[in-house]
Design a protein around this motif. Structure first.
Motif, PDB file in Angstrom:
ATOM      1  N   ARG A 177       0.800  -1.223   0.000  1.00  0.00           N
ATOM      2  CA  ARG A 177       0.000   0.000   0.000  1.00  0.00           C
ATOM      3  C   ARG A 177       0.834   1.274   0.000  1.00  0.00           C
ATOM      4  O   ARG A 177       0.280   2.371   0.005  1.00  0.00           O
ATOM      5  CB  ARG A 177      -0.965  -0.003   1.191  1.00  0.00           C
ATOM      6  CG  ARG A 177      -2.008  -1.123   1.112  1.00  0.00           C
ATOM      7  CD  ARG A 177      -3.040  -1.001   2.219  1.00  0.00           C
ATOM      8  NE  ARG A 177      -4.017  -2.076   2.178  1.00  0.00           N
ATOM      9  CZ  ARG A 177      -5.122  -2.068   1.422  1.00  0.00           C
ATOM     10  NH1 ARG A 177      -5.363  -1.021   0.648  1.00  0.00           N
ATOM     11  NH2 ARG A 177      -5.960  -3.080   1.443  1.00  0.00           N
ATOM     12  N   ARG A 178       2.153   1.156   0.003  1.00  0.00           N
ATOM     13  CA  ARG A 178       3.005   2.333  -0.147  1.00  0.00           C
ATOM     14  C   ARG A 178       3.235   2.679  -1.615  1.00  0.00           C
ATOM     15  O   ARG A 178       3.819   3.732  -1.911  1.00  0.00           O
ATOM     16  CB  ARG A 178       4.346   2.092   0.540  1.00  0.00           C
ATOM     17  CG  ARG A 178       4.279   2.008   2.062  1.00  0.00           C
ATOM     18  CD  ARG A 178       5.633   1.716   2.637  1.00  0.00           C
ATOM     19  NE  ARG A 178       6.085   0.373   2.267  1.00  0.00           N
ATOM     20  CZ  ARG A 178       7.331  -0.070   2.469  1.00  0.00           C
ATOM     21  NH1 ARG A 178       8.236   0.736   2.995  1.00  0.00           N
ATOM     22  NH2 ARG A 178       7.653  -1.303   2.122  1.00  0.00           N
ATOM     23  N   LEU A 179       2.800   1.808  -2.515  1.00  0.00           N
ATOM     24  CA  LEU A 179       3.015   2.025  -3.940  1.00  0.00           C
ATOM     25  C   LEU A 179       1.749   2.531  -4.608  1.00  0.00           C
ATOM     26  O   LEU A 179       0.639   2.164  -4.216  1.00  0.00           O
ATOM     27  CB  LEU A 179       3.461   0.724  -4.607  1.00  0.00           C
ATOM     28  CG  LEU A 179       4.769   0.126  -4.132  1.00  0.00           C
ATOM     29  CD1 LEU A 179       5.050  -1.182  -4.868  1.00  0.00           C
ATOM     30  CD2 LEU A 179       5.923   1.098  -4.333  1.00  0.00           C
ATOM     31  N   PRO A 180       1.884   3.365  -5.645  1.00  0.00           N
ATOM     32  CA  PRO A 180       0.698   3.819  -6.384  1.00  0.00           C
ATOM     33  C   PRO A 180       0.140   2.713  -7.258  1.00  0.00           C
ATOM     34  O   PRO A 180       0.763   1.672  -7.469  1.00  0.00           O
ATOM     35  CB  PRO A 180       1.240   4.966  -7.243  1.00  0.00           C
ATOM     36  CG  PRO A 180       2.676   4.603  -7.472  1.00  0.00           C
ATOM     37  CD  PRO A 180       3.135   3.928  -6.196  1.00  0.00           C
ATOM     38  N   VAL A 181      -1.063   2.933  -7.778  1.00  0.00           N
ATOM     39  CA  VAL A 181      -1.677   2.058  -8.777  1.00  0.00           C
ATOM     40  C   VAL A 181      -1.559   2.753 -10.126  1.00  0.00           C
ATOM     41  O   VAL A 181      -1.874   3.938 -10.247  1.00  0.00           O
ATOM     42  CB  VAL A 181      -3.150   1.766  -8.449  1.00  0.00           C
ATOM     43  CG1 VAL A 181      -3.793   0.933  -9.555  1.00  0.00           C
ATOM     44  CG2 VAL A 181      -3.270   1.055  -7.106  1.00  0.00           C
ATOM     45  N   ARG A 182      -1.118   2.035 -11.135  1.00  0.00           N
ATOM     46  CA  ARG A 182      -0.921   2.612 -12.461  1.00  0.00           C
ATOM     47  C   ARG A 182      -1.971   2.075 -13.427  1.00  0.00           C
ATOM     48  O   ARG A 182      -2.233   0.875 -13.452  1.00  0.00           O
ATOM     49  CB  ARG A 182       0.490   2.319 -12.969  1.00  0.00           C
ATOM     50  CG  ARG A 182       1.569   2.892 -12.059  1.00  0.00           C
ATOM     51  CD  ARG A 182       2.963   2.634 -12.613  1.00  0.00           C
ATOM     52  NE  ARG A 182       3.966   3.183 -11.710  1.00  0.00           N
ATOM     53  CZ  ARG A 182       4.578   2.489 -10.767  1.00  0.00           C
ATOM     54  NH1 ARG A 182       4.293   1.219 -10.602  1.00  0.00           N
ATOM     55  NH2 ARG A 182       5.477   3.064  -9.974  1.00  0.00           N
ATOM     56  N   ILE A 183      -2.546   2.993 -14.217  1.00  0.00           N
ATOM     57  CA  ILE A 183      -3.635   2.644 -15.130  1.00  0.00           C
ATOM     58  C   ILE A 183      -3.366   3.290 -16.481  1.00  0.00           C
ATOM     59  O   ILE A 183      -3.007   4.463 -16.555  1.00  0.00           O
ATOM     60  CB  ILE A 183      -4.998   3.134 -14.590  1.00  0.00           C
ATOM     61  CG1 ILE A 183      -5.281   2.530 -13.206  1.00  0.00           C
ATOM     62  CG2 ILE A 183      -6.126   2.799 -15.559  1.00  0.00           C
ATOM     63  CD1 ILE A 183      -6.512   3.094 -12.544  1.00  0.00           C
ATOM     64  N   ALA A 199      -2.270   6.000 -25.353  1.00  0.00           N
ATOM     65  CA  ALA A 199      -3.121   5.717 -24.200  1.00  0.00           C
ATOM     66  C   ALA A 199      -2.997   6.834 -23.181  1.00  0.00           C
ATOM     67  O   ALA A 199      -1.956   7.486 -23.065  1.00  0.00           O
ATOM     68  CB  ALA A 199      -2.748   4.387 -23.564  1.00  0.00           C
ATOM     69  N   ASP A 200      -4.075   7.067 -22.454  1.00  0.00           N
ATOM     70  CA  ASP A 200      -4.043   7.973 -21.316  1.00  0.00           C
ATOM     71  C   ASP A 200      -3.412   7.244 -20.138  1.00  0.00           C
ATOM     72  O   ASP A 200      -3.733   6.082 -19.870  1.00  0.00           O
ATOM     73  CB  ASP A 200      -5.462   8.419 -20.949  1.00  0.00           C
ATOM     74  CG  ASP A 200      -6.161   9.124 -22.102  1.00  0.00           C
ATOM     75  OD1 ASP A 200      -5.482   9.877 -22.834  1.00  0.00           O
ATOM     76  OD2 ASP A 200      -7.379   8.918 -22.280  1.00  0.00           O
ATOM     77  N   GLU A 201      -2.520   7.918 -19.435  1.00  0.00           N
ATOM     78  CA  GLU A 201      -1.830   7.297 -18.304  1.00  0.00           C
ATOM     79  C   GLU A 201      -2.258   7.967 -17.005  1.00  0.00           C
ATOM     80  O   GLU A 201      -2.303   9.193 -16.911  1.00  0.00           O
ATOM     81  CB  GLU A 201      -0.313   7.412 -18.472  1.00  0.00           C
ATOM     82  CG  GLU A 201       0.232   6.794 -19.755  1.00  0.00           C
ATOM     83  CD  GLU A 201       0.075   5.277 -19.798  1.00  0.00           C
ATOM     84  OE1 GLU A 201      -0.073   4.669 -18.712  1.00  0.00           O
ATOM     85  OE2 GLU A 201       0.107   4.712 -20.903  1.00  0.00           O
ATOM     86  N   PHE A 202      -2.579   7.135 -16.011  1.00  0.00           N
ATOM     87  CA  PHE A 202      -3.027   7.624 -14.716  1.00  0.00           C
ATOM     88  C   PHE A 202      -2.208   6.948 -13.614  1.00  0.00           C
ATOM     89  O   PHE A 202      -1.841   5.778 -13.738  1.00  0.00           O
ATOM     90  CB  PHE A 202      -4.506   7.303 -14.485  1.00  0.00           C
ATOM     91  CG  PHE A 202      -5.417   7.762 -15.590  1.00  0.00           C
ATOM     92  CD1 PHE A 202      -5.985   9.025 -15.558  1.00  0.00           C
ATOM     93  CD2 PHE A 202      -5.690   6.931 -16.664  1.00  0.00           C
ATOM     94  CE1 PHE A 202      -6.826   9.453 -16.582  1.00  0.00           C
ATOM     95  CE2 PHE A 202      -6.534   7.339 -17.686  1.00  0.00           C
ATOM     96  CZ  PHE A 202      -7.096   8.608 -17.644  1.00  0.00           C
ATOM     97  N   GLU A 203      -1.948   7.694 -12.554  1.00  0.00           N
ATOM     98  CA  GLU A 203      -1.312   7.127 -11.371  1.00  0.00           C
ATOM     99  C   GLU A 203      -2.111   7.559 -10.157  1.00  0.00           C
ATOM    100  O   GLU A 203      -2.305   8.757  -9.924  1.00  0.00           O
ATOM    101  CB  GLU A 203       0.136   7.590 -11.249  1.00  0.00           C
ATOM    102  CG  GLU A 203       0.879   6.922 -10.112  1.00  0.00           C
ATOM    103  CD  GLU A 203       2.370   7.193 -10.137  1.00  0.00           C
ATOM    104  OE1 GLU A 203       3.060   6.597 -10.999  1.00  0.00           O
ATOM    105  OE2 GLU A 203       2.841   7.992  -9.299  1.00  0.00           O
ATOM    106  N   VAL A 204      -2.609   6.577  -9.421  1.00  0.00           N
ATOM    107  CA  VAL A 204      -3.409   6.850  -8.226  1.00  0.00           C
ATOM    108  C   VAL A 204      -2.504   6.709  -7.019  1.00  0.00           C
ATOM    109  O   VAL A 204      -1.833   5.677  -6.839  1.00  0.00           O
ATOM    110  CB  VAL A 204      -4.601   5.879  -8.127  1.00  0.00           C
ATOM    111  CG1 VAL A 204      -5.408   6.155  -6.868  1.00  0.00           C
ATOM    112  CG2 VAL A 204      -5.484   6.001  -9.365  1.00  0.00           C
ATOM    113  N   ALA A 205      -2.471   7.736  -6.193  1.00  0.00           N
ATOM    114  CA  ALA A 205      -1.583   7.781  -5.036  1.00  0.00           C
ATOM    115  C   ALA A 205      -1.884   6.634  -4.070  1.00  0.00           C
ATOM    116  O   ALA A 205      -2.989   6.089  -4.059  1.00  0.00           O
ATOM    117  CB  ALA A 205      -1.734   9.123  -4.328  1.00  0.00           C
ATOM    118  N   PRO A 206      -0.903   6.276  -3.243  1.00  0.00           N
ATOM    119  CA  PRO A 206      -1.118   5.184  -2.288  1.00  0.00           C
ATOM    120  C   PRO A 206      -2.319   5.382  -1.374  1.00  0.00           C
ATOM    121  O   PRO A 206      -2.915   4.398  -0.918  1.00  0.00           O
ATOM    122  CB  PRO A 206       0.189   5.156  -1.491  1.00  0.00           C
ATOM    123  CG  PRO A 206       1.220   5.668  -2.456  1.00  0.00           C
ATOM    124  CD  PRO A 206       0.506   6.723  -3.238  1.00  0.00           C
TER     125      PRO A 206
END
Length: 294
Positions: A177-183, A199-206
């Motif tokens: 849970r210290r790592l972001p999720v990448r989409i 592609a659209d790139e998203f990073e969701v914070a931890p």
């Protein structure tokens, strides 16, 4: 964009063994053949037979909105091309076709953990029923060529009913849970290697709330067509518009994080967005070292 409600019906029945035929040298003997199984929690205990991707996905079915899926297991000694028609008939028999000629999707399941950068090549075939035998044969050939075999030497295919998505996404999440999720997201289907398609790139914070995005210019999209798929030009609005809303990005991140925590390992989810509803087409375990702590 193509908008459609899914035409899926539940997979029914138990596992079915499909005999590959008689042994010419021993006419009275029957050789073991391919096996067709519905993807349900029962196959979670058969990782040596179905491989890691299928076993992990089966464990997570309570968490993942997965479509009904038929699992085809082909041992190395089976001459699959000679008996593919029977295998296809039995696999389709697990679905309620209602006399239709639906579009089907065939993919090769990964039997072992893979690095995230190698999960981009989906090797999916979308086709109508009459082309299913050729797609099954080619998928087994590709699996054998790439050495995608289970512990007991079998190749494993996934067969699903297809519904055209409004958008699609690939989500990478770690149980850490210290790592972001990448989409990464795009309009329409994910078919080619993701490195070749804008592609659209998203990073969701931890913390699961903050989102960083980098939108791509998306001139075209892959959509369903008779006999498979085709590429269409997008409107000017869609070319610059985000393929995934912020709410969808947060929902996908939470879904993937919960699944990774339950699995106890990093996962890559391939998701089809049917209007605003996500459907997880693939759930592939990733190698742990692919998600280092920064």
């Amino acid at each position: 964009m193509v908008r459609s409600e899914p035409a899926w019906a539940p997979v029914s029945g138990s596992g079915i063994a499909v005999l590959a035929g008689r042994d010419d040298e021993r006419p009275a003997a029957l050789r073991a053949g391919a096996m067709v199984l519905p993807l349900d929690r029962r196959v979670a205990r058969r990782s040596a037979v179905v491989g890691l991707e299928v076993a992990v996905t089966a464990r997570l079915l309570d968490l993942l909105p997965a479509p009904p899926t038929a699992v085809v297991v082909v041992p190395s000694e089976v001459d699959f091309a000679a008996h593919v028609a029977e295998v296809g008939r039995v696999a389709c028999g697990l679905f309620h076709m209602d006399g239709q000629d639906p579009v089907l999707t065939v993919g090769v399941a990964c039997p072992y953990p893979v690095a995230p950068e190698t999960t981009e090549d989906l090797n999916l075939y979308n086709m109508h029923l009459e082309a299913l035998p050729e797609a099954l044969v080619e998928s087994v050939a590709a699996a054998r060529r790439l050495n995608l075999a289970t512990a007991n030497g079998s190749c494993v295919l996934l067969l699903q009913r297809f519904a055209p998505p409004k958008a699609s996404a690939v989500v990478q999440a770690s149980p850490n849970r210290r790592l972001p999720v990448r989409i990464s997201g795009r309009w329409g289907l994910t078919e080619a290697s993701l490195s070749e398609v804008p592609a659209d790139e998203f990073e969701v914070a931890p913390d699961g709330r903050g989102v960083t995005e980098k939108l791509a210019w998306k001139p075209t999209a892959n959509v369903t067509a008779h006999g498979g798929t085709r590429t269409v030009d997008l409107s000017e609005r869609c070319r610059y518009q985000s393929s995934l809303s912020r709410g969808t990005v947060l929902r996908l991140a939470a879904l993937a994080r919960n699944a990774a925590v339950a699995a106890g390992r990093p996962l890559t989810l391939d998701v089809a967005m049917l209007n605003d509803r996500p459907v997880v087409l693939r759930c592939r375990p990733c190698a742990r070292e692919a998600f280092p702590v920064r």
